[in-house]
Design a protein around this motif. Sequence first.
Motif, PDB file in Angstrom:
ATOM      1  N   ASN A 116      -8.782  -2.939   6.399  1.00  0.00           N
ATOM      2  CA  ASN A 116      -7.893  -4.172   6.053  1.00  0.00           C
ATOM      3  C   ASN A 116      -6.873  -3.851   6.018  1.00  0.00           C
ATOM      4  OD1 ASN A 116     -10.204  -6.048   6.259  1.00  0.00           O
ATOM      5  ND2 ASN A 116     -10.931  -4.331   4.572  1.00  0.00           N
ATOM      6  N   ALA A 117      -5.517  -4.879   5.892  1.00  0.00           N
ATOM      7  CA  ALA A 117      -4.121  -4.786   5.487  1.00  0.00           C
ATOM      8  C   ALA A 117      -4.141  -6.200   4.926  1.00  0.00           C
ATOM      9  CB  ALA A 117      -3.429  -4.727   6.812  1.00  0.00           C
ATOM     10  N   GLN A 118      -3.445  -6.043   3.724  1.00  0.00           N
ATOM     11  CA  GLN A 118      -2.858  -7.278   3.262  1.00  0.00           C
ATOM     12  C   GLN A 118      -1.810  -6.676   2.000  1.00  0.00           C
ATOM     13  OE1 GLN A 118      -5.331  -8.084  -0.502  1.00  0.00           O
ATOM     14  NE2 GLN A 118      -4.959 -10.705   0.078  1.00  0.00           N
ATOM     15  N   ALA A 119       0.295  -8.046   2.208  1.00  0.00           N
ATOM     16  CA  ALA A 119       0.711  -8.135   1.793  1.00  0.00           C
ATOM     17  C   ALA A 119       0.413  -8.190   0.747  1.00  0.00           C
ATOM     18  CB  ALA A 119       1.915  -9.394   2.937  1.00  0.00           C
ATOM     19  N   ILE A 120       1.001  -7.204  -0.394  1.00  0.00           N
ATOM     20  CA  ILE A 120       1.289  -7.660  -1.857  1.00  0.00           C
ATOM     21  C   ILE A 120       2.495  -8.770  -2.668  1.00  0.00           C
ATOM     22  CG2 ILE A 120       1.288  -6.645  -4.322  1.00  0.00           C
ATOM     23  CD1 ILE A 120      -0.022  -3.867  -3.048  1.00  0.00           C
ATOM     24  N   VAL A 121       3.446  -8.132  -1.529  1.00  0.00           N
ATOM     25  CA  VAL A 121       4.165  -9.467  -1.839  1.00  0.00           C
ATOM     26  C   VAL A 121       4.889 -10.043  -0.772  1.00  0.00           C
ATOM     27  CG1 VAL A 121       5.006  -8.172  -3.676  1.00  0.00           C
ATOM     28  CG2 VAL A 121       6.421  -7.836  -1.742  1.00  0.00           C
ATOM     29  N   GLU A 122       5.300 -10.553  -0.206  1.00  0.00           N
ATOM     30  CA  GLU A 122       6.433 -10.919   0.724  1.00  0.00           C
ATOM     31  C   GLU A 122       6.802  -9.851   1.874  1.00  0.00           C
ATOM     32  OE1 GLU A 122      10.459 -13.045   1.847  1.00  0.00           O
ATOM     33  OE2 GLU A 122       9.045 -14.926   1.085  1.00  0.00           O
ATOM     34  N   SER A 123       6.711  -9.581   2.305  1.00  0.00           N
ATOM     35  CA  SER A 123       7.125  -8.717   3.308  1.00  0.00           C
ATOM     36  C   SER A 123       7.662  -8.842   4.980  1.00  0.00           C
ATOM     37  CB  SER A 123       5.588  -7.831   3.627  1.00  0.00           C
ATOM     38  OG  SER A 123       5.407  -7.458   1.990  1.00  0.00           O
TER      39      SER A 123
END
Length: 231
Positions: free
Chosen positions: A99-106
């Motif tokens: 899985n891949a998730q943006a931790i902050v706005e990216s």
Amino acid sequence: MEIELQEKKQTLKNIPLFSELSIDQLRKITSISKLKKFEKNDILFNDGDPYTGFYIILKGIVKIFKTSQDGKDSVLHIVKPLNPFADVPLFEGGNFPANAQAIVESLTIFIPKEDFLKLLSEDKEISFKMLAGFAKRLRSMTSKIEDFSSKDVINRLAKYLLNEIINNKTDNQIEPHIKLTVPKSTIAAYIGTITETLSRTFKKLQKEGIIRVSGKKIFILDKKRLKQLAG
């Protein structure tokens, strides 16, 4: 549009994976790439989704992780600017392996699988020049596996902090420091532990005078001792 292509081309040149490519080869890659923006906590892709291509992060932070059957997340990578991710399935085949998730706005550059494979078939020299970049990443992953199997949490945290002050370009300052831009739970999962153990380890390093914590900033007071712990 021309300015956007120029910026992407310059960005790609700074990435080890593409650093050996010629200007013409970089131009070919930028012509098929797309800019994609993600908000905080957005999912870029899920484990098992059909593979569509790989990403290069320009701004922000992306977490690559696996989720076990009991719902526990295991962080494989914390991806920061100018690093590619999800590139392995491009050659291995198969679906997205995590899985891949943006931790902050990216903000990312997305390079589509089919267009990129077509480009490689037309210019085989690109493949050979990229092999060195893949080798560097493989060595990094092998080192992380060795750390997990042979080092304690305090040793793995010490290594993480040393890498971060280098990434933040403060390693040569009188008091090197980093700013925690990701949750402690993410750091804990990344170094193979839990949040409570990570907090205790931070406190231990503070008590021994190795670090100083001020809000979200961590200052390295005894870099020599930290290096000894990192092994």
